[in-house]
Write an enzyme that holds these catalytic residues in place. Structure first.
Site, PDB file in Angstrom:
ATOM      1  N   THR A  25      -0.299 -13.694  -1.614  1.00  0.00           N
ATOM      2  CA  THR A  25      -0.374 -12.265  -1.280  1.00  0.00           C
ATOM      3  C   THR A  25      -1.814 -11.948  -0.896  1.00  0.00           C
ATOM      4  O   THR A  25      -2.745 -12.544  -1.434  1.00  0.00           O
ATOM      5  CB  THR A  25      -0.011 -11.384  -2.488  1.00  0.00           C
ATOM      6  OG1 THR A  25      -0.910 -11.710  -3.539  1.00  0.00           O
ATOM      7  CG2 THR A  25       1.406 -11.622  -2.946  1.00  0.00           C
ATOM      8  N   LYS A  57      -3.661  11.674  -7.893  1.00  0.00           N
ATOM      9  CA  LYS A  57      -3.123  12.415  -9.039  1.00  0.00           C
ATOM     10  C   LYS A  57      -3.943  13.688  -9.213  1.00  0.00           C
ATOM     11  O   LYS A  57      -5.022  13.663  -9.790  1.00  0.00           O
ATOM     12  CB  LYS A  57      -3.155  11.563 -10.313  1.00  0.00           C
ATOM     13  CG  LYS A  57      -2.097  10.481 -10.310  1.00  0.00           C
ATOM     14  CD  LYS A  57      -2.658   9.110 -10.592  1.00  0.00           C
ATOM     15  CE  LYS A  57      -1.733   8.037 -10.042  1.00  0.00           C
ATOM     16  NZ  LYS A  57      -2.463   6.865  -9.560  1.00  0.00           N
ATOM     17  N   GLU A  98       6.295 -11.072  -1.243  1.00  0.00           N
ATOM     18  CA  GLU A  98       7.247 -11.477  -2.276  1.00  0.00           C
ATOM     19  C   GLU A  98       8.700 -11.358  -1.825  1.00  0.00           C
ATOM     20  O   GLU A  98       9.602 -11.852  -2.495  1.00  0.00           O
ATOM     21  CB  GLU A  98       7.058 -10.605  -3.534  1.00  0.00           C
ATOM     22  CG  GLU A  98       5.751 -10.822  -4.276  1.00  0.00           C
ATOM     23  CD  GLU A  98       4.599  -9.977  -3.749  1.00  0.00           C
ATOM     24  OE1 GLU A  98       4.647  -9.595  -2.556  1.00  0.00           O
ATOM     25  OE2 GLU A  98       3.654  -9.710  -4.513  1.00  0.00           O
ATOM     26  N   TRP A 113       1.383  14.771  -7.865  1.00  0.00           N
ATOM     27  CA  TRP A 113       1.017  13.620  -7.041  1.00  0.00           C
ATOM     28  C   TRP A 113       0.955  14.039  -5.576  1.00  0.00           C
ATOM     29  O   TRP A 113       1.797  14.784  -5.095  1.00  0.00           O
ATOM     30  CB  TRP A 113       2.071  12.521  -7.159  1.00  0.00           C
ATOM     31  CG  TRP A 113       2.067  11.813  -8.476  1.00  0.00           C
ATOM     32  CD1 TRP A 113       1.203  12.042  -9.522  1.00  0.00           C
ATOM     33  CD2 TRP A 113       2.954  10.779  -8.889  1.00  0.00           C
ATOM     34  NE1 TRP A 113       1.511  11.204 -10.558  1.00  0.00           N
ATOM     35  CE2 TRP A 113       2.586  10.417 -10.198  1.00  0.00           C
ATOM     36  CE3 TRP A 113       4.018  10.127  -8.285  1.00  0.00           C
ATOM     37  CZ2 TRP A 113       3.243   9.424 -10.911  1.00  0.00           C
ATOM     38  CZ3 TRP A 113       4.674   9.135  -8.987  1.00  0.00           C
ATOM     39  CH2 TRP A 113       4.295   8.783 -10.282  1.00  0.00           C
TER      40      TRP A 113
HETATM   41  P1  AMP Z   1       2.067  -7.699   2.089  1.00  0.00           P
HETATM   42  O1  AMP Z   1       2.565  -8.467   0.932  1.00  0.00           O
HETATM   43  O2  AMP Z   1       0.668  -8.020   2.489  1.00  0.00           O
HETATM   44  O3  AMP Z   1       2.981  -7.796   3.255  1.00  0.00           O
HETATM   45  O4  AMP Z   1       2.011  -6.167   1.673  1.00  0.00           O
HETATM   46  C1  AMP Z   1       3.136  -5.494   1.206  1.00  0.00           C
HETATM   47  C2  AMP Z   1       2.856  -4.016   1.059  1.00  0.00           C
HETATM   48  O5  AMP Z   1       2.628  -3.432   2.332  1.00  0.00           O
HETATM   49  C3  AMP Z   1       4.027  -3.255   0.502  1.00  0.00           C
HETATM   50  O6  AMP Z   1       4.058  -3.312  -0.898  1.00  0.00           O
HETATM   51  C4  AMP Z   1       3.766  -1.842   1.015  1.00  0.00           C
HETATM   52  O7  AMP Z   1       2.871  -1.160   0.171  1.00  0.00           O
HETATM   53  C5  AMP Z   1       3.100  -2.085   2.328  1.00  0.00           C
HETATM   54  N1  AMP Z   1       4.059  -1.904   3.422  1.00  0.00           N
HETATM   55  C6  AMP Z   1       4.777  -2.845   4.056  1.00  0.00           C
HETATM   56  N2  AMP Z   1       5.531  -2.303   5.034  1.00  0.00           N
HETATM   57  C7  AMP Z   1       5.303  -0.972   5.005  1.00  0.00           C
HETATM   58  C8  AMP Z   1       5.780   0.161   5.745  1.00  0.00           C
HETATM   59  N3  AMP Z   1       6.631   0.023   6.754  1.00  0.00           N
HETATM   60  N4  AMP Z   1       5.316   1.380   5.407  1.00  0.00           N
HETATM   61  C9  AMP Z   1       4.441   1.549   4.399  1.00  0.00           C
HETATM   62  N5  AMP Z   1       3.945   0.526   3.676  1.00  0.00           N
HETATM   63  C10 AMP Z   1       4.368  -0.713   3.962  1.00  0.00           C
END
Ligand code: AMP
Length: 539
Positions: A182, A436, A327, A441
């Site tokens: 990640t 917050k 994940e 929120w």
């Molecule tokens: P990653 O593991 O780097 O792909 O990051 C995942 C995170 O990206 C998710 O937990 C979200 O917070 C954010 N994310 C992914 N797709 C979107 C989306 N379409 N809109 C808003 N946040 C997103």
């Protein structure tokens, strides 16, 4: 009573074989400098087989991790198949990570070999003394190899004398195929290990019409890097179907993308919003032939409604908004419109398209409150998103932090969401990004989305800053489209006013040159928060 069907192993070898057998003449094209490298799935298959032979000759054993440090290219695709189909694990390294994180990841995964683009070799040369398990560096070069590393060999030389045929082993579908860390918000990155089975099922899931909807007749260009969640699984899905693929290499500027879409007749592409915001700026000024493009898949961070609307109304191009995570392989939710939504007035349809979509077939979701109770799907109530399904991780790789994220067979995403009655999910924020304020929120994602809808704004990031009375208040950072004549603060407040209650508006709007981005092109809120941690809001 038992079912009487074959226990057919779901492995990537089936995916590879099918493309070779049914689509041998279909093209795979990669941008290299000013020209294009082109070959077919048949050529690809031969080289994947040679690669598998070469890895076996190097002593790579089943389960060994073989890393890649590379841009999107045909060689990277060869590694995507050659490594897992011979039984090893394809570990994609994010080339934008700082050296200490790369060292951590390579040592933690215990990579045995690293396959690196020639242009990225300096990155490895700098850290090579710290790598504990790496025996061989395989350099993907178009020119003679030049390096200070003594354990480096050329990819082309490595595979050249090998047989274009390999005795693929019968693999257990549950064995590891690939791994990806990640991109890390706090602490060290966490490893996610995809199995053959999960990769196969994810590819099938991605191909469904009501999911990403790839077709054999598509020309697919994954702009999302192959080091970010396996380019959202698109290379596996496209190969399964025999779709032609276009790889942009390191060429990701708006003009590169516009040229590639136009010249290669790309029909489906995918990437994060910042890319498409940049491309839109160019397409507004210059004419390109985008008529081949039938859908742009956008995810990774929230696609502002204004962007979805602009592409559709001004250019006739469809953006499909999707959500996912490392994940979750990453396919989680996809923004295809139900018939019921298509019957709504246009304005409401855009409101739905700005949401992140409904769960992809195969993925189960729930949003829970602080007590673990599921919240109502009323379009308002927020909860933490939890997911489960055949391509969702069940734990991190050798990491004690797993116990906090994987509970009762569900993965806790850390995203705060709401679901409406139709099942469309809206990402309100990351848990830690929410402002917050008093007992309430405020969603930074919503504020950003609306601010970016102002025609004078290119990018916007909103963060929480400490506040004596309210605990936290929102601060907005804005990059103007035209830096010489930026919009006024008042104009942005006027633009926000119809969409938010007064107490939800940012206490201050600051114009900045640029917003820091993460290694995968998202706004880096962690860095922004750090920059403004001592900022005092105006009274
Ligand atoms: P990653 O593991 O780097 O792909 O990051 C995942 C995170 O990206 C998710 O937990 C979200 O917070 C954010 N994310 C992914 N797709 C979107 C989306 N379409 N809109 C808003 N946040 C997103």
């Amino acid at each position: 009573m038992q079912g009487l069907m074959m226990d057919y192993p779901l492995t990537l070898r089936t995916v590879l074989d099918r493309a070779n057998r049914l689509f041998p003449r279909r093209k795979l094209s990669t941008k290299i400098g000013a020209s294009m490298h082109r070959y077919t799935y048949a050529d690809f298959y031969d080289r994947v087989s040679k690669l598998a032979n070469a890895l076996a000759r190097l002593g790579v054993q089943p389960g060994d991790r073989v890393a890649t440090l590379a841009w999107n290219s045909y060689r990277h695709l060869e590694l995507y198949f050659g490594i897992p189909c011979m039984g090893a694990v394809c570990h994609t390294l994010n080339l934008r990570l700082p050296p200490d994180q790369l060292i951590y990841i390579i040592n933690h995964a215990e990579d045995k070999a690293i396959c690196v683009d020639q242009s990225l070799l300096p990155l490895l040369e700098k850290i090579s003394d710290h790598l504990k398990t790496v025996e061989t560096i395989i350099v993907m070069a178009d020119a003679p190899l030049q390096t200070t590393l003594t354990n480096a060999i050329s990819y082309e030389e490595l595979i050249t004398g090998e047989q274009a045929d390999f005795a693929w082993p019968e693999l257990d579908e549950r064995s590891a195929a690939a791994m990806c860390y990640t991109s890390g918000t706090t602490g060290n990155p966490k490893g996610v290990v995809y199995s053959h089975r999960s990769s196969y099922l994810h590819a099938v899931g991605a191909c469904m019409t009501d999911s990403l909807g790839l077709s054999q007749n598509d020309i697919v260009m994954p702009v999302v890097p192959m080091f970010h969640v396996m380019a959202w699984g698109i290379p596996y899905a496209a190969t399964f179907l025999g779709s032609e693929q276009v790889f942009p290499g390191p060429h990701l500027q708006p003009r590169d993308l516009a040229d590639l879409i136009q010249n290669e007749r790309v029909s489906l592409t995918a990437g994060v919003p910042t890319l498409w915001l940049g491309l839109f700026g160019l397409l507004e000024q210059e004419r390109f032939d985008m008529s081949s493009l039938r859908v742009m898949i956008v995810g990774g961070s929230a696609a502002p409604r204004s962007m979805i609307e602009n592409y559709q109304k001004k250019l006739g191009l469809r953006i499909c908004h999707a959500w996912g995570m490392t994940e979750t392989s990453p396919l989680g939710t996809v923004g295809n419109l139900k018939r019921e939504v298509l019957e709504m007035p246009e304005d409401q349809q855009y409101a739905v398209r700005a949401k992140q979509g409904i769960p992809a077939p195969g993925i189960e979701v729930r949003a829970v409150d602080e007590n673990g109770a599921e919240v109502a799907w009323d379009g308002k109530t927020m909860g933490e998103l939890q997911v489960r399904g055949p391509w969702v991780a069940s734990s991190y790789y050798n990491d004690p932090r797993s116990s906090a994220s994987f509970v009762d067979g569900w993965f806790r995403t850390g995203d705060v969401v709401s679901f409406d009655e139709d099942g469309y999910m809206q990402i309100v924020d990351r848990t830690k990004d929410l402002v917050k304020s008093g007992g309430e929120w405020i969603s930074t994602v919503e504020l950003e989305s609306v601010i970016m809808g102002h025609p004078g704004v290119l990018e916007a990031a909103v963060i929480a800053v400490p506040h004596a009375k309210w605990q936290e208040r929102p601060l907005a950072l804005v990059v103007a489209r035209d830096k010489v004549a930026p919009p006024t603060k008042e104009a942005i407040y006027d633009h926000l006013a119809p969409h938010f209650a007064k107490w939800q508006l940012p206490d201050e709007i600051l114009f900045v040159e640029a917003i820091p981005k993460t290694s995968v092109g998202k706004f880096d809120k962690k860095v922004v928060r750090e920059q403004y941690k001592d900022y005092t809001l105006p009274e």
